[in-house]
Design a protein around this motif. Structure first.
Motif, short mmCIF file in Angstrom:
data_model
loop_
_atom_site.label_atom_id
_atom_site.label_comp_id
_atom_site.label_asym_id
_atom_site.label_seq_id
_atom_site.Cartn_x
_atom_site.Cartn_y
_atom_site.Cartn_z
N GLN A 36 0.89 -0.99 0.16
CA GLN A 36 -0.15 0.14 -0.11
C GLN A 36 0.79 1.33 -0.06
O GLN A 36 0.40 2.29 -0.51
CB GLN A 36 -0.90 -0.12 1.17
CG GLN A 36 -1.85 -1.26 1.19
CD GLN A 36 -3.06 -0.95 0.02
OE1 GLN A 36 -3.41 0.19 -0.29
NE2 GLN A 36 -3.51 -2.11 -0.33
N LYS A 86 2.14 1.85 -3.42
CA LYS A 86 1.21 2.46 -4.32
C LYS A 86 1.04 3.84 -3.99
O LYS A 86 0.90 4.78 -4.83
CB LYS A 86 -0.21 1.67 -4.20
CG LYS A 86 -0.25 0.20 -4.66
CD LYS A 86 -1.53 -0.22 -4.33
CE LYS A 86 -1.53 -1.73 -4.96
NZ LYS A 86 -2.80 -2.51 -4.83
N SER A 131 4.05 5.59 -5.37
CA SER A 131 3.94 5.99 -6.82
C SER A 131 2.95 7.08 -7.07
O SER A 131 3.16 7.85 -8.04
CB SER A 131 3.41 4.54 -7.48
OG SER A 131 4.09 3.58 -7.20
N SER A 172 9.39 1.81 -8.81
CA SER A 172 8.08 1.55 -8.93
C SER A 172 7.52 0.80 -10.33
O SER A 172 6.40 0.65 -10.28
CB SER A 172 7.01 2.82 -8.57
OG SER A 172 7.39 3.77 -9.52
#
Length: 904
Positions: A180, A183, A186, A251
């Motif tokens: 998480q 993400k 990113s 990423s």
């Protein structure tokens, strides 16, 4: 659990087959057939469990496997002849193997273990065996112990499995959280890319306009600082781009748009742009470009790789060195790029580490070259994204470095995904990148303004290290205007110039490029404050601070550290090194100036205070010398007073000595005539020895007629009288000498027990002639136990001065001096009272002052009573004056008595 059950089944089948071979050798031949059938039955049951395990509940399958195997072991024991045979330990093997093979809990393993124990205990009944109790109980005891170990081991392993399960759950949760966060990172990368570049655009675009003259004319100073701002803004843009590229690679969001690229032409364009910078540094930069196949790659990414490698080589190669970029084809169609320099080289262990993220060959606070440790790491990531390889080689420090890149030919992307590439200048124009809109605003003509900024920065830093930019008139300005002197130690030329401008508005400024130069400047001429960076070549700011504070000549010099290192540990290290303040970058100019102003003022106050202290110390030394001279003069005066007192006593002493000496001389002269008469008579009597016996009577009659006998008797009487006169005179002289000795305290120097009664009596006898001449009567009333601890000579000097003053005060008038001595508690009290005219009230307070006297000029020095008070005070006593009008003067001396047991 099913895999564990099947693994246990395989283990039972293998072990049971092995024991079949043992039965052939060990078992009773009559029982072998039954044993073989039993073992085959166990194998069949195990195979059946293998197939049934997936069809039933796993726990039931595991317990069934344990019971089936245990029943088989008990059956072997029964068939072999019972508990008394050698087959009873078979059940022990089962109990030891269950915890390892089957994931059962202690409770789950306990039930089948108890059932199997009960069955084992019933073997003698089942087999119809008659066995001794001892041979039965020993196997039973060991079986029960094995069952207990089995249950305990299952419970322990079950707890460990549960703990492992919890840990796996925590690891999984942590993995999910990291996913998480990744993400979120990113998303943050995508957003910050735009948020960082937008304010940079609003900074760089107006700066470029100002430098181009779009906003009017500017002064030279303004243009210099605007250019500095523009260059550092481009550096920041380059750093942000590198960080974002690394984030994209990490990423997996970095998009590689492959398009045709001629690597030799790209390298040639980069070399052409960097050659002027290399020439400024005195480095030979060459490109060896062989014909190589066309690559399909991301032109912008590969250009970053080439620029980073060339910039790194340019940074670490000194003047007079050589850098070569060579492009050559590989046999497999790939292209090989080599960047070869003659720079500082690498340790063998550093060749791999330099490609790590944020890694640097020199991580100390005194590193010579700037850098973030991103360039080579990004180059490696971009090369590997293209499926290539990158590595470094070096023969050691000082022997240069070679960085090799091998890029495969690659394949072109779909036409709608390709980028348009300007190969003429080697600079990419991003037409359809997801985050390239803002870059396009800064790069309207396809030119990246931050492309070679790090190379330019490296060369500028080298130039400033070689040629200092400190103002040449700093010393003159300080001397002319009387300004405080500030030493700025900073290796970054732009920052050094900014600090000089900010601080130089109120102070005189000198600059140094590193800690070593700064220390030399301080030793040459100490400033009022040192403003220093921390990360500098040759000597860091913290090392400079320690050197300043460890030198007694400069330990009071204030030091302010100015650095971009804002970590708490760095601040603590700087303050522990002796720094007076710690300022982090970026800073507000007014705040920095206020801090400098405060510490300069404090340092000037401390310096003024130190000068005043030195003046006071000098005055104190002069005062100590004056006190020593005064002490010496006081000793000399005291000696003079003693000599003066002895001189005044000389007349009386001479009189006292002269009388007995005259008596003795006259007596001795008279004794001479008497001796002559005795000698004549002795001659006559001597002749009797030579006279004839018949004429002795006649000679005696003649001697009698001449009265010779009477003369001898009279001479004897007269001699006795004369001897008495001589003895009396000598005894008087002896007493006089004893009194003088007592007055001077010659028998015992230093601090001893002193009899005040004896001292008073000796002093009175010595001054008897002076008192007699003045017509003064002496009265004494002295106790016997007036023993004090002190200097006999000094105390007798006090008595002599007081008695002499009384005698002088009563000259020409009859009167008396009364001396009383008694004990008062722990003190001896001596009072000397005279019948003189006394002392006026206005003069009594000054009587003990040095050089004050009431006598006529030439008769006193004014030091006698002052010396008396000092001597009495040093002995722990007091001296008081009482002089009522018309009643004479009374001096009372009180001295501590000697401790008990200290007699004279």
């Amino acid at each position: 659990m099913v895999p564990s059950v099947r693994t246990g089944v395989l283990f039972v089948l293998g072990l049971n087959t092995l024991f079949m071979l043992l039965d052939v050798w060990w078992a009773d031949p009559e029982r072998y057939r039954a044993l073989l059938i039993s073992r085959l039955g166990l194998d069949v049951a195990a195979v059946a469990l293998w197939f049934a395990a997936p069809l039933v509940r796993p726990l039931r399958a595991a317990i069934a496997g344990m019971l089936i195997t245990g029943t088989g072991m008990i059956t072997f024991t029964v068939v072999a002849g019972g508990v008394g045979t050698d087959y009873w330990p078979a059940l022990m093997l089962l109990f030891l193997g269950i915890p390892v093979m089957l994931p059962l809990s202690g409770r789950q393993a306990a039930v089948p273990a108890v059932l199997l124990l009960v069955a084992f205990a019933c073997i003698p009944v089942i087999a119809g065996e008659t066995i001794e109790a001892r041979r039965y109980l020993v196997p039973l005891f060991f079986s029960i112990s094995g069952a207990f170990v089995c249950v305990a081991a299952c419970a322990l392993l079950d707890g460990l499995r549960f703990l492992e399960f919890q840990q796996r759950g925590e690891v999984q949760r942590a993995h999910d959280e990291l996913a998480q966060l990744d993400k979120a990172k990113s998303r943050f990368t995508a957003n910050i890319h735009h948020e960082l570049r937008t304010p940079l655009t609003l900074m760089l675009a107006p700066l470029e306009g100002m430098l181009a003259g779009d906003f009017g004319d500017m002064s030279v100073t303004q243009e210099e600082y605007l250019r500095t701002m523009h260059v550092n803004g481009l550096r920041l843009l380059k750093l942000i781009n590198n960080l974002l590229d690394l984030a994209k690679v990490e990423s997996g969001q970095l998009e590689v748009r492959r398009s045709p690229c001629q690597l030799g032409q790209l390298v040639g364009d980069v070399v052409s742009g960097a050659r002027p910078l290399a020439e400024q540094k005195g480095i030979e930069l060459v490109a060896t470009l062989e014909e190589a196949p066309l690559l399909f790659c991301d032109h912008e990414a590969i250009e970053k790789v080439v620029i980073n490698l060339l910039g790194n080589a340019l940074k670490f190669t000194e003047s007079g060195g050589r850098i070569e970029l060579a492009v050559s084809p590989e046999e497999d169609g790939a292209v090989h790029l080599a960047v070869i320099d003659s720079g500082v080289g690498l340790d063998p262990g550093e060749a791999e580490r330099i490609f790590d993220r944020f890694a640097q060959a020199d991580t100390s606070a005194t590193r010579k070259h700037e850098g973030t440790g991103i360039g080579l790491s990004l180059a490696k990531e971009l090369v590997e994204v293209h499926g290539g390889r990158i590595w470094a080689e070096s023969e050691g420090p000082g022997r240069g470095t070679e960085v090799h890149v091998v890029l495969p030919r690659g394949d072109a992307d779909a036409p709608d995904q390709e980028e348009v590439v300007r190969t003429g200048s080697g600079e990419a124009v991003a037409l359809a990148r997801s985050f390239g809109a803002v870059e396009a605003e800064l790069n309207l003509e396809g030119e990246d303004p931050a492309r070679l900024v790090e190379m330019e920065r490296s060369v500028e830093r080298w130039k400033h290290q070689k040629h200092d930019s400190a103002p040449a008139d700093a010393g003159q300005r300080q001397e002319a205007e009387g300004l405080a002197d500030i030493l700025i130690v900073e290796d970054n030329a732009d920052m050094r110039r900014l600090l000089t401008f900010v601080v130089g508005r109120e102070f005189s400024v000198r600059t140094a490029r590193n800690g070593r130069e700064g220390l030399d400047e301080i030793r040459r001429h100490a400033p009022d404050l040192v403003l220093t960076d921390v990360m500098m070549p040759e000597m860091s700011g913290t090392e400079l601070c320690r050197a300043i504070k460890s030198d007694p000549a400069t330990e009071g010099l204030p030091v302010i550290l100015v650095t971009s290192k804002a970590e708490r540990e760095m601040k603590i290290e700087g303050l522990e090194g002796g720094a007076d303040d710690y300022v982090t970058k970026p800073f507000h100019p007014r705040e920095l100036l206020a801090r400098v102003r405060s510490f300069v003022h404090l340092h000037q106050l401390q310096r003024d205070l130190a000068e005043r202290n030195q003046e006071l110390e000098h005055a104190n030394r002069e005062l100590e010398r004056a006190m020593a001279d005064l002490k010496e003069a006081e000793v000399q005066v005291l000696q003079s007073e003693r000599l003066a007192a002895v001189g005044e006593l000389a007349a009386g002493v001479a009189h006292e000595v002269n009388n007995p000496v005259n008596f003795a001389l006259n007596a001795m002269r008279a004794a001479g005539s008497v001796v002559e008469a005795v000698a004549s008579a002795a001659t006559d009597f001597a002749r009797l020895q030579s006279v004839e016996p018949d004429t002795v009577a006649e000679e005696l009659r003649r001697i009698a007629e001449s009265r010779k006998g009477a003369v001898v008797e009279e001479a004897a009487d007269e001699l006795r009288e004369l001897v008495g006169i001589v003895v009396e005179g000598l005894e008087r002289t002896h007493r006089l000498v004893g009194n003088l000795r007592d007055l001077a305290g010659l028998e015992q120097g230093g601090m001893h027990s002193v009899d005040l009664r004896r001292g008073v009596e000796s002093t009175v006898r010595l001054m008897g002639h002076q008192f007699e001449r003045a017509g003064v009567q002496i009265e004494t009333d002295l106790a016997d136990d007036l023993v004090v601890h002190g200097d006999a000579g000094a105390l007798n000097q006090v008595l002599l001065n007081l008695l002499k003053n009384s005698a002088e005060a009563m000259e020409g008038s009859s009167g008396s001096v009364r001396i009383e001595g008694r004990r008062e508690g722990d003190f001896a009290r001596i009072e000397i009272q005279d019948d003189g005219p006394g002392i006026l009230d206005g003069l009594q307070g000054r009587l003990f002052d040095p050089f004050f006297t009431t006598k006529e000029a030439g008769r006193g020095s004014g030091l006698g009573l002052a010396i008396c008070r000092r001597i009495v005070t040093e002995h722990g006593g007091t001296i008081m004056l009482s002089s009522p009008p018309g009643e004479g003067a009374s001096f009372v001396v009180r001295l501590p008595l000697a401790p008990p047991g200290q007699g004279v």
